[in-house]
Design an enzyme around this catalytic site. Structure first.
Site, short mmCIF file in Angstrom:
data_model
loop_
_atom_site.label_atom_id
_atom_site.label_comp_id
_atom_site.label_asym_id
_atom_site.label_seq_id
_atom_site.Cartn_x
_atom_site.Cartn_y
_atom_site.Cartn_z
N GLN A 12 -1.16 61.42 68.76
CA GLN A 12 -2.11 62.06 67.84
C GLN A 12 -3.14 61.05 67.34
O GLN A 12 -4.33 61.33 67.31
CB GLN A 12 -1.35 62.70 66.67
CG GLN A 12 -2.23 63.61 65.82
CD GLN A 12 -1.59 63.98 64.48
OE1 GLN A 12 -0.52 63.48 64.11
NE2 GLN A 12 -2.25 64.84 63.73
N TYR A 141 13.77 57.34 60.54
CA TYR A 141 12.35 56.97 60.61
C TYR A 141 12.00 56.02 59.45
O TYR A 141 11.36 54.99 59.65
CB TYR A 141 11.53 58.25 60.53
CG TYR A 141 10.03 58.11 60.62
CD1 TYR A 141 9.42 57.68 61.79
CD2 TYR A 141 9.22 58.46 59.54
CE1 TYR A 141 8.03 57.62 61.88
CE2 TYR A 141 7.84 58.41 59.63
CZ TYR A 141 7.24 57.98 60.81
OH TYR A 141 5.87 57.92 60.90
N LYS A 145 10.68 52.24 59.40
CA LYS A 145 9.38 51.89 58.82
C LYS A 145 9.51 50.75 57.81
O LYS A 145 8.69 49.84 57.79
CB LYS A 145 8.71 53.12 58.19
CG LYS A 145 8.17 54.12 59.20
CD LYS A 145 7.19 53.48 60.17
CE LYS A 145 6.53 54.46 61.12
NZ LYS A 145 5.81 53.80 62.22
P1 NAD Z 1 2.63 60.53 68.45
O1 NAD Z 1 4.05 60.96 68.59
O2 NAD Z 1 1.58 61.54 68.49
O3 NAD Z 1 2.31 59.44 69.56
C1 NAD Z 1 3.19 58.40 69.90
C2 NAD Z 1 2.93 58.02 71.35
O4 NAD Z 1 3.90 57.03 71.70
C3 NAD Z 1 3.09 59.20 72.33
O5 NAD Z 1 1.94 59.34 73.13
C4 NAD Z 1 4.30 58.80 73.18
O6 NAD Z 1 4.17 59.17 74.55
C5 NAD Z 1 4.29 57.28 73.03
N1 NAD Z 1 5.61 56.70 73.27
C6 NAD Z 1 6.83 57.18 72.92
N2 NAD Z 1 7.79 56.36 73.37
C7 NAD Z 1 7.17 55.34 74.00
C8 NAD Z 1 7.62 54.18 74.66
N3 NAD Z 1 8.92 53.90 74.78
N4 NAD Z 1 6.70 53.33 75.16
C9 NAD Z 1 5.38 53.59 75.07
N5 NAD Z 1 4.89 54.69 74.46
C10 NAD Z 1 5.78 55.55 73.93
O7 NAD Z 1 2.54 59.64 67.14
P2 NAD Z 1 1.25 59.30 66.26
O8 NAD Z 1 1.13 60.34 65.24
O9 NAD Z 1 0.10 58.99 67.11
O10 NAD Z 1 1.81 58.00 65.52
C11 NAD Z 1 1.46 56.69 65.87
C12 NAD Z 1 2.03 55.76 64.80
O11 NAD Z 1 1.54 56.16 63.52
C13 NAD Z 1 3.57 55.81 64.68
O12 NAD Z 1 4.03 54.55 64.33
C14 NAD Z 1 3.78 56.77 63.52
O13 NAD Z 1 5.00 56.54 62.88
C15 NAD Z 1 2.61 56.41 62.65
N6 NAD Z 1 2.29 57.45 61.68
C16 NAD Z 1 1.81 58.66 62.11
C17 NAD Z 1 1.52 59.65 61.17
C18 NAD Z 1 0.98 60.99 61.57
O14 NAD Z 1 0.92 61.89 60.72
N7 NAD Z 1 0.56 61.19 62.80
C19 NAD Z 1 1.73 59.38 59.81
C20 NAD Z 1 2.26 58.16 59.43
C21 NAD Z 1 2.51 57.19 60.38
N1 SER Z 2 3.51 62.54 60.04
C1 SER Z 2 4.58 61.59 59.99
C2 SER Z 2 5.89 62.31 60.08
O1 SER Z 2 5.99 63.35 59.51
C3 SER Z 2 4.53 60.80 58.71
O2 SER Z 2 4.93 59.54 58.98
O3 SER Z 2 6.79 61.79 60.71
#
Ligand code: NAD
Ligand code: SER
Length: 314
Positions: A12, A141, A145
């Site tokens: 995302q 999670y 973190k």
């Molecule tokens: P997401 O799940 O959309 O994307 C994660 C990506 O990592 C996916 O494309 C997946 O294919 C890839 N992936 C999974 N396992 C893998 C592996 N072993 N090797 C390589 N790639 C791998 O997550 P996101 O929302 O893009 O989140 C990215 C970061 O931001 C994460 O650390 C997440 O915890 C953090 N985060 C996201 C949000 C949110 O709301 N989206 C909020 C807080 C923190």
């Molecule tokens: N969007 C994320 C989750 O719900 C926040 O880290 O896991």
């Protein structure tokens, strides 16, 4: 920052981050990687490498060949997915993180990875959660973190790696669907409103969580990475948020555009439990003070854009 490699780039955040970084730094200076191929992604057809972040040698080879000055580490499992397989979550989230940090150390790279509001737990102050406070999360999670924040700080103080991070709230976007988080309802509700005029929420009525529109999230990453290091008292990770919302608030905003929109509830105890263990609203003062964090989207503006973008897609 001039040349950037991204892990988990099909996610995302990674998808929109890659597109924005390519706009700013040039297409040839941004290398997206992920464990899977970019088949139906906005990144399809451009330079891309397959990388399982658990494979440290492959990451090292890619960095040696591409010669980036920065690594943005997005590969991870999100909160709801972590609860389904906690051991796998540890392997990917912690094993992947230390692999990425080691490569940053060995190749002298700047380093960014996001933490989350998930790094807080039930004993954290729920309102205006401070930058430095109690962090005793109860989800896998959250455990990942908090450990990740500490590990990044350790690589900065022990090895001088320029590690920086934010605690993202739930991120709302329309380009790539979210990857298995507790806050995903706040994306699904917009898609279902446009498609079916109704949504059944797995998060309960009055459960507030912090959220942010993706454009603000991507801008925050770039701003923090470009910030003068002398201004940073904190590093991993800064509280950032743009709004504290619950399903009723989103529904009321949607009804200004789709008057008949119907919201129902079928609460999922796992994700509801995680949501209840997180703060209602975190305090981003330190991000504002130390690197001029300045989100542009509130609930009203974001709702208008989300609904329009989803209608255009259809
Ligand atoms: P997401 O799940 O959309 O994307 C994660 C990506 O990592 C996916 O494309 C997946 O294919 C890839 N992936 C999974 N396992 C893998 C592996 N072993 N090797 C390589 N790639 C791998 O997550 P996101 O929302 O893009 O989140 C990215 C970061 O931001 C994460 O650390 C997440 O915890 C953090 N985060 C996201 C949000 C949110 O709301 N989206 C909020 C807080 C923190
Ligand atoms: N969007 C994320 C989750 O719900 C926040 O880290 O896991």
């Amino acid at each position: 920052m001039e040349r950037i490699i991204i892990t988990g780039a099909l996610g995302q955040i990674g998808t929109e981050l890659t597109l924005k970084l390519r706009d700013i730094y040039g297409e040839e200076n941004v290398l997206p990687t992920d464990i899977k191929k970019p088949e139906s992604s906005a990144l399809k057809g451009k330079t891309f490498e397959i990388l399982d972040i658990r494979d440290a040698d492959r990451l090292s080879e890619l960095v040696t060949a591409f010669k980036p000055d920065t690594i943005m580490h997005m590969a991870a499992l999100l909160s709801a997915t972590c609860e389904k397989d906690p051991k796998l979550a540890w392997d990917i989230n912690m094993g992947g993180l230390i692999n990425a940090l080691e490569v940053a150390r060995n190749h002298n790279l700047k380093f960014f990875t996001p933490s989350s509001i998930g790094a807080f737990g039930p004993s954290t102050p729920k309102e205006n959660t401070p930058q430095v406070t109690i962090q005793r999360p109860t989800s896998m999670y959250g455990v990942n973190k908090v450990s990740g924040e500490l590990l990044c700080d350790y690589y900065f103080s022990k090895f001088g790696v320029d590690t920086r991070g934010v605690r993202f709230p739930g991120l709302i976007s329309h380009v790539k669907e979210p990857g298995g988080g507790t806050t995903d309802y706040a994306v699904e509700i917009f898609f279902e409103a446009v498609k079916n005029g109704r949504y059944t929420s797995y998060i309960d009525k009055n459960t507030n969580m912090d959220m942010m529109y993706m454009d603000d999230a991507v801008d925050a990453i770039i701003q923090l990475m470009e910030a003068d290091a002398d201004r940073l008292e904190n590093r991993n990770a800064f509280n950032v948020t743009a709004m504290s919302i619950n399903p009723e608030m989103v529904a009321n905003e949607i009804r200004k555009h789709i008057p008949g929109f119907k919201l129902e509830y079928d609460v999922d105890p796992i994700r509801q439990g995680i949501a209840e263990s997180w703060p209602n609203v975190i305090d981003s003062t330190e991000a504002v003070k130390q690197w001029d964090f300045n989100p542009q989207y509130n609930l009203a503006k974001m709702t208008e854009i989300m609904l329009q973008a989803i209608r255009n897609k259809q």
